[in-house]
Write a protein that holds these residues in place. Structure first.
Motif, PDB file in Angstrom:
ATOM      1  N   ARG A   1       0.839  -1.213   0.000  1.00 60.73           N
ATOM      2  CA  ARG A   1       0.000   0.000   0.000  1.00 60.73           C
ATOM      3  C   ARG A   1       0.868   1.254   0.000  1.00 60.73           C
ATOM      4  NH1 ARG A   1      -3.043  -3.225   3.572  1.00 60.73           N
ATOM      5  NH2 ARG A   1      -2.020  -2.275   5.379  1.00 60.73           N
ATOM      6  N   ASP A   2       1.935   1.235   0.786  1.00 59.85           N
ATOM      7  CA  ASP A   2       2.813   2.400   0.845  1.00 59.85           C
ATOM      8  C   ASP A   2       3.455   2.675  -0.517  1.00 59.85           C
ATOM      9  OD1 ASP A   2       2.230   2.627   3.512  1.00 59.85           O
ATOM     10  OD2 ASP A   2       4.101   1.706   4.208  1.00 59.85           O
ATOM     11  N   VAL A   3       3.887   1.597  -1.169  1.00 66.74           N
ATOM     12  CA  VAL A   3       4.598   1.749  -2.441  1.00 66.74           C
ATOM     13  C   VAL A   3       3.648   2.184  -3.559  1.00 66.74           C
ATOM     14  CG1 VAL A   3       5.811   0.465  -4.249  1.00 66.74           C
ATOM     15  CG2 VAL A   3       6.483   0.188  -1.857  1.00 66.74           C
ATOM     16  N   VAL A   4       2.521   1.491  -3.692  1.00 65.56           N
ATOM     17  CA  VAL A   4       1.606   1.804  -4.794  1.00 65.56           C
ATOM     18  C   VAL A   4       1.010   3.193  -4.639  1.00 65.56           C
ATOM     19  CG1 VAL A   4      -0.534   1.102  -5.961  1.00 65.56           C
ATOM     20  CG2 VAL A   4       1.120  -0.627  -5.224  1.00 65.56           C
ATOM     21  N   SER A   5       0.789   3.640  -3.403  1.00 66.65           N
ATOM     22  CA  SER A   5       0.219   4.977  -3.200  1.00 66.65           C
ATOM     23  C   SER A   5       1.164   6.081  -3.646  1.00 66.65           C
ATOM     24  CB  SER A   5      -0.140   5.172  -1.724  1.00 66.65           C
ATOM     25  OG  SER A   5       1.017   5.217  -0.905  1.00 66.65           O
ATOM     26  N   LEU A   6       2.426   5.745  -3.885  1.00 63.68           N
ATOM     27  CA  LEU A   6       3.389   6.762  -4.299  1.00 63.68           C
ATOM     28  C   LEU A   6       3.117   7.289  -5.709  1.00 63.68           C
ATOM     29  CD1 LEU A   6       6.716   5.259  -2.890  1.00 63.68           C
ATOM     30  CD2 LEU A   6       5.392   7.191  -1.985  1.00 63.68           C
ATOM     31  N   TRP A   7       2.284   6.600  -6.479  1.00 66.02           N
ATOM     32  CA  TRP A   7       2.029   7.136  -7.821  1.00 66.02           C
ATOM     33  C   TRP A   7       0.853   8.119  -7.827  1.00 66.02           C
ATOM     34  CZ3 TRP A   7      -1.361   6.013 -12.216  1.00 66.02           C
ATOM     35  CH2 TRP A   7      -2.396   5.109 -11.972  1.00 66.02           C
ATOM     36  N   ALA A   8       0.225   8.299  -6.683  1.00 72.47           N
ATOM     37  CA  ALA A   8      -0.826   9.312  -6.560  1.00 72.47           C
ATOM     38  C   ALA A   8      -0.201  10.698  -6.403  1.00 72.47           C
ATOM     39  CB  ALA A   8      -1.699   9.014  -5.342  1.00 72.47           C
ATOM     40  N   PRO A   9      -0.940  11.757  -6.731  1.00 74.14           N
ATOM     41  CA  PRO A   9      -0.457  13.115  -6.442  1.00 74.14           C
ATOM     42  C   PRO A   9      -0.197  13.275  -4.948  1.00 74.14           C
ATOM     43  CG  PRO A   9      -2.351  13.185  -7.919  1.00 74.14           C
ATOM     44  CD  PRO A   9      -2.231  11.767  -7.458  1.00 74.14           C
TER      45      PRO A   9
ATOM     46  N   TYR B   1      13.635  -4.047 -13.824  1.00 70.69           N
ATOM     47  CA  TYR B   1      12.210  -3.737 -13.700  1.00 70.69           C
ATOM     48  C   TYR B   1      11.939  -2.794 -12.534  1.00 70.69           C
ATOM     49  CZ  TYR B   1       7.208  -4.173 -14.058  1.00 70.69           C
ATOM     50  OH  TYR B   1       5.877  -3.869 -14.232  1.00 70.69           O
ATOM     51  N   GLN B   2      12.624  -3.007 -11.418  1.00 72.39           N
ATOM     52  CA  GLN B   2      12.422  -2.113 -10.280  1.00 72.39           C
ATOM     53  C   GLN B   2      12.879  -0.700 -10.599  1.00 72.39           C
ATOM     54  OE1 GLN B   2      10.671  -2.749  -7.548  1.00 72.39           O
ATOM     55  NE2 GLN B   2      10.268  -4.762  -8.435  1.00 72.39           N
ATOM     56  N   THR B   3      13.913  -0.571 -11.424  1.00 71.48           N
ATOM     57  CA  THR B   3      14.342   0.763 -11.863  1.00 71.48           C
ATOM     58  C   THR B   3      13.246   1.423 -12.689  1.00 71.48           C
ATOM     59  OG1 THR B   3      16.674   0.118 -11.879  1.00 71.48           O
ATOM     60  CG2 THR B   3      16.061   2.035 -13.208  1.00 71.48           C
ATOM     61  N   ARG B   4      12.629   0.662 -13.589  1.00 66.65           N
ATOM     62  CA  ARG B   4      11.551   1.211 -14.405  1.00 66.65           C
ATOM     63  C   ARG B   4      10.365   1.620 -13.540  1.00 66.65           C
ATOM     64  NH1 ARG B   4      11.826  -4.037 -18.139  1.00 66.65           N
ATOM     65  NH2 ARG B   4      14.002  -3.813 -18.767  1.00 66.65           N
ATOM     66  N   PHE B   5      10.100   0.841 -12.502  1.00 70.65           N
ATOM     67  CA  PHE B   5       8.990   1.172 -11.612  1.00 70.65           C
ATOM     68  C   PHE B   5       9.303   2.440 -10.808  1.00 70.65           C
ATOM     69  CE2 PHE B   5       6.776   0.504  -7.453  1.00 70.65           C
ATOM     70  CZ  PHE B   5       5.490   0.737  -7.925  1.00 70.65           C
ATOM     71  N   ALA B   6      10.520   2.547 -10.302  1.00 69.40           N
ATOM     72  CA  ALA B   6      10.911   3.745  -9.555  1.00 69.40           C
ATOM     73  C   ALA B   6      10.825   4.985 -10.440  1.00 69.40           C
ATOM     74  CB  ALA B   6      12.327   3.580  -8.999  1.00 69.40           C
ATOM     75  N   LYS B   7      11.259   4.855 -11.694  1.00 70.54           N
ATOM     76  CA  LYS B   7      11.201   5.998 -12.594  1.00 70.54           C
ATOM     77  C   LYS B   7       9.752   6.349 -12.944  1.00 70.54           C
ATOM     78  CE  LYS B   7      14.252   7.002 -15.578  1.00 70.54           C
ATOM     79  NZ  LYS B   7      15.149   7.067 -16.749  1.00 70.54           N
ATOM     80  N   PHE B   8       8.898   5.346 -13.005  1.00 66.87           N
ATOM     81  CA  PHE B   8       7.468   5.600 -13.182  1.00 66.87           C
ATOM     82  C   PHE B   8       6.931   6.465 -12.046  1.00 66.87           C
ATOM     83  CE2 PHE B   8       3.466   3.831 -11.369  1.00 66.87           C
ATOM     84  CZ  PHE B   8       2.557   4.429 -12.225  1.00 66.87           C
ATOM     85  N   LEU B   9       7.275   6.123 -10.820  1.00 70.05           N
ATOM     86  CA  LEU B   9       6.800   6.902  -9.674  1.00 70.05           C
ATOM     87  C   LEU B   9       7.285   8.347  -9.755  1.00 70.05           C
ATOM     88  CD1 LEU B   9       7.361   4.281  -6.815  1.00 70.05           C
ATOM     89  CD2 LEU B   9       5.217   4.828  -7.992  1.00 70.05           C
TER      90      LEU B   9
ATOM     91  N   ASN C   1       9.263  14.588  -5.320  1.00 69.37           N
ATOM     92  CA  ASN C   1       9.972  13.398  -5.780  1.00 69.37           C
ATOM     93  C   ASN C   1      11.047  12.951  -4.793  1.00 69.37           C
ATOM     94  OD1 ASN C   1       8.571  12.647  -8.010  1.00 69.37           O
ATOM     95  ND2 ASN C   1       9.959  13.585  -9.506  1.00 69.37           N
ATOM     96  N   VAL C   2      11.655  13.889  -4.094  1.00 70.70           N
ATOM     97  CA  VAL C   2      12.599  13.517  -3.036  1.00 70.70           C
ATOM     98  C   VAL C   2      11.874  12.709  -1.975  1.00 70.70           C
ATOM     99  CG1 VAL C   2      14.068  14.401  -1.182  1.00 70.70           C
ATOM    100  CG2 VAL C   2      14.145  15.467  -3.453  1.00 70.70           C
ATOM    101  N   ARG C   3      10.659  13.139  -1.627  1.00 69.39           N
ATOM    102  CA  ARG C   3       9.873  12.397  -0.647  1.00 69.39           C
ATOM    103  C   ARG C   3       9.484  11.021  -1.175  1.00 69.39           C
ATOM    104  NH1 ARG C   3       7.794  17.696   0.180  1.00 69.39           N
ATOM    105  NH2 ARG C   3       6.004  17.313  -1.194  1.00 69.39           N
ATOM    106  N   ARG C   4       9.210  10.924  -2.462  1.00 76.02           N
ATOM    107  CA  ARG C   4       8.897   9.618  -3.047  1.00 76.02           C
ATOM    108  C   ARG C   4      10.097   8.673  -2.899  1.00 76.02           C
ATOM    109  NH1 ARG C   4       5.645  12.525  -7.010  1.00 76.02           N
ATOM    110  NH2 ARG C   4       3.535  11.600  -7.058  1.00 76.02           N
TER     111      ARG C   4
ATOM    112  N   ASP D   1      12.489   8.833  -0.712  1.00 81.61           N
ATOM    113  CA  ASP D   1      12.645   8.501   0.709  1.00 81.61           C
ATOM    114  C   ASP D   1      11.688   7.386   1.109  1.00 81.61           C
ATOM    115  OD1 ASP D   1      14.582  10.450   1.029  1.00 81.61           O
ATOM    116  OD2 ASP D   1      13.193  11.956   1.831  1.00 81.61           O
ATOM    117  N   ALA D   2      10.422   7.513   0.693  1.00 84.72           N
ATOM    118  CA  ALA D   2       9.415   6.518   1.060  1.00 84.72           C
ATOM    119  C   ALA D   2       9.708   5.169   0.415  1.00 84.72           C
ATOM    120  CB  ALA D   2       8.029   7.013   0.650  1.00 84.72           C
ATOM    121  N   LEU D   3      10.161   5.189  -0.834  1.00 83.60           N
ATOM    122  CA  LEU D   3      10.486   3.937  -1.513  1.00 83.60           C
ATOM    123  C   LEU D   3      11.676   3.258  -0.840  1.00 83.60           C
ATOM    124  CD1 LEU D   3       9.432   2.345  -3.961  1.00 83.60           C
ATOM    125  CD2 LEU D   3      11.215   3.441  -5.337  1.00 83.60           C
ATOM    126  N   ASP D   4      12.666   4.041  -0.456  1.00 84.23           N
ATOM    127  CA  ASP D   4      13.831   3.500   0.241  1.00 84.23           C
ATOM    128  C   ASP D   4      13.406   2.823   1.543  1.00 84.23           C
ATOM    129  OD1 ASP D   4      17.036   3.776   0.496  1.00 84.23           O
ATOM    130  OD2 ASP D   4      16.101   4.113   2.458  1.00 84.23           O
TER     131      ASP D   4
END
Length: 441
Positions: free
Chosen positions: A203-211, A316-324, A371-374, A376-379
């Motif tokens: 939930r934490d990770v997927v919510s990162l693509w929201a505004p 793939y994880q790099t592509r996902f991070a760049k998507f976020l 994006n810095v916060r994104r 941080d949260a992903l890390d």
């Protein structure tokens, strides 16, 4: 007789998918008064390219289906001639954006758009190599059936071919710009193992693509419907809805665009190594209030084994991070497009590239704090998961500044390509493919 382009971009072995695409092309030609250009854009190594060529050779001959199998060398030759003919002051940069050194979901489809224009096609119908068609009672359920019933038609004329319509009467004179369906099977984004390991982290990770400004409740709702397509219900009977299509209801593995209205006007963002970058035109069609058809001939999605390898996982994880990270810019553009509405269209009801390019360029001035916060949260989330995810978090930490810059620069590239797009399409229409690129089937 009009022509269409049924295309499969691929960088993985998929001879069975090529064969199935040939069957869909034959179905289209048999059931509609059209010529079909079956286009395989092949970025595979020679052995896999040879397997795809063999699959194309073994397709049954059809007088109105022509197969084109282009490796990257053939694509580069065509694109070099197009970018030169376009009159751009930066043809080398445009060539790099069209055929980059690295994976780009948007660029591979942009190549299909230009080749379709060169072939005189009215529309582009895209499929993916990691998907297959459903079968019901011994027959294959081809999405092209609904695509050809409506695409490019005046919406009022498309009404008899759909099950129902919720399109406002004021939009019935516009042309149907998009016809699409979704998928069933595995989620479109390969992160289900995160959900299985720790639903909270998921939930934490997927919510990162929201505004960033969204409420917790809106983010929760987004997480619940993200990447799941049409779920798991198999196809039983046709249903097609004429509407302004919700971008969350369609997928790029099951989509068709009308060229003169959309794909010959605005390209897809050419961002490298960024999943989701090829979904932009779906949002443009929606925000401009162009008619579309949403059907239920959903394609079956599956994940290939390559992503389970260590190199595949990291890529793939790099592509996902760049998507976020890309969402900071895309959400800005989507919000402004929604505000612009009809102003995104010219006097003929076609997408206006200058309006899109201006918004993309404006977005590059955004503050990157979100994006810095994104990051941080992903890390934090990936370190909680441990194992390969923690290892990836370590790699991500060393690339933070570069990734932040790339997300911004990708939007600047998109603005530049959009500004050049109409000239490139015009050049493509005057540029033949290499004589060996196509052979009648």
């Amino acid at each position: 007789m009009r022509s269409i382009c049924l295309t499969l971009p691929t960088n993985r072995p998929c001879p069975d998918t090529v064969t199935a695409l040939g069957e869909e092309a034959a179905y289209a030609a048999d059931h509609f008064d059209i010529d079909v250009h079956l286009l395989v854009l092949d970025s595979c190594a020679p052995p896999d390219h040879a397997a795809h060529a063999d699959a194309l050779r073994h397709l049954p001959a059809h007088p109105r289906v022509t197969a084109h199998h282009l490796d990257e060398a053939a694509q580069r030759d065509f694109l070099t001639r197009v970018t030169t003919r376009s009159g751009s002051a930066k043809p080398e940069l445009l060539l790099d954006l069209m055929l980059p050194d690295g994976l780009s979901y948007g660029a591979c489809t942009n190549r299909a758009f230009l080749i379709a224009a060169a072939l005189g096609c009215d529309s582009v119908h895209r499929r993916d190599s990691d998907s297959r068609y459903q079968n019901v009672d011994g027959r294959t359920v081809f999405p092209v059936h609904h695509e050809l019933l409506s695409l490019g038609a005046r919406a009022a004329d498309a009404v008899p071919g759909v099950t129902e319509s919720t399109l406002p009467e004021a939009l019935l004179e516009r042309r149907v710009a998009l016809v699409g369906g979704s998928f069933v099977g595995e989620p479109s984004v390969d992160i289900a193992r995160i959900r299985d390991a720790d639903p909270g982290v998921y939930r934490d990770v997927v919510s990162l693509w929201a505004p960033g400004h969204w409420s917790a409740e809106r983010k929760r709702e987004l997480v619940e419907e993200s990447f799941l397509g049409a779920g798991t219900e198999p196809f039983t009977a046709d249903h097609a809805l004429l509407t302004v299509v919700d971008p969350m209801r369609v997928d790029m593995c099951n989509i068709a665009f009308h060229g003169d209205t959309v794909s010959e006007r605005v390209p897809l963002p050419p961002a490298r190594d960024t999943i989701g970058s090829d979904y932009f035109l779906i949002h443009l069609v929606h925000d401009a209030r162009l008619p579309g058809v949403l059907h239920n001939r959903n394609i079956v999605n599956y994940h290939t084994g390559e992503r389970r390898t260590d190199p595949g996982f990291l890529a793939y994880q790099t592509r996902f991070a760049k998507f976020l990270l890309s969402m900071l810019y895309f959400h800005f553009v989507y919000d402004r497009m929604a505000e612009a509405g009809d102003a995104l269209l010219d006097g003929h009801g076609r997408a206006r590239p200058s309006a899109v390019a201006a918004l993309a360029r404006e977005s590059t001035g955004l503050d990157t704090a979100e994006n810095v916060r994104r990051l941080d949260a992903l890390d934090t989330a990936y370190r909680r998961l441990g194992g390969r995810y923690a290892d990836f978090a370590g790699l991500l930490a060393g690339r933070r500044a570069r990734l932040l810059d790339e997300a911004r620069d990708d939007m600047a590239d998109f603005a530049l390509l959009t500004e050049a797009w109409e000239a490139m399409v015009a050049a493509a229409k005057a540029t033949p493919l290499a004589p060996s690129a196509g052979q009648p089937r």
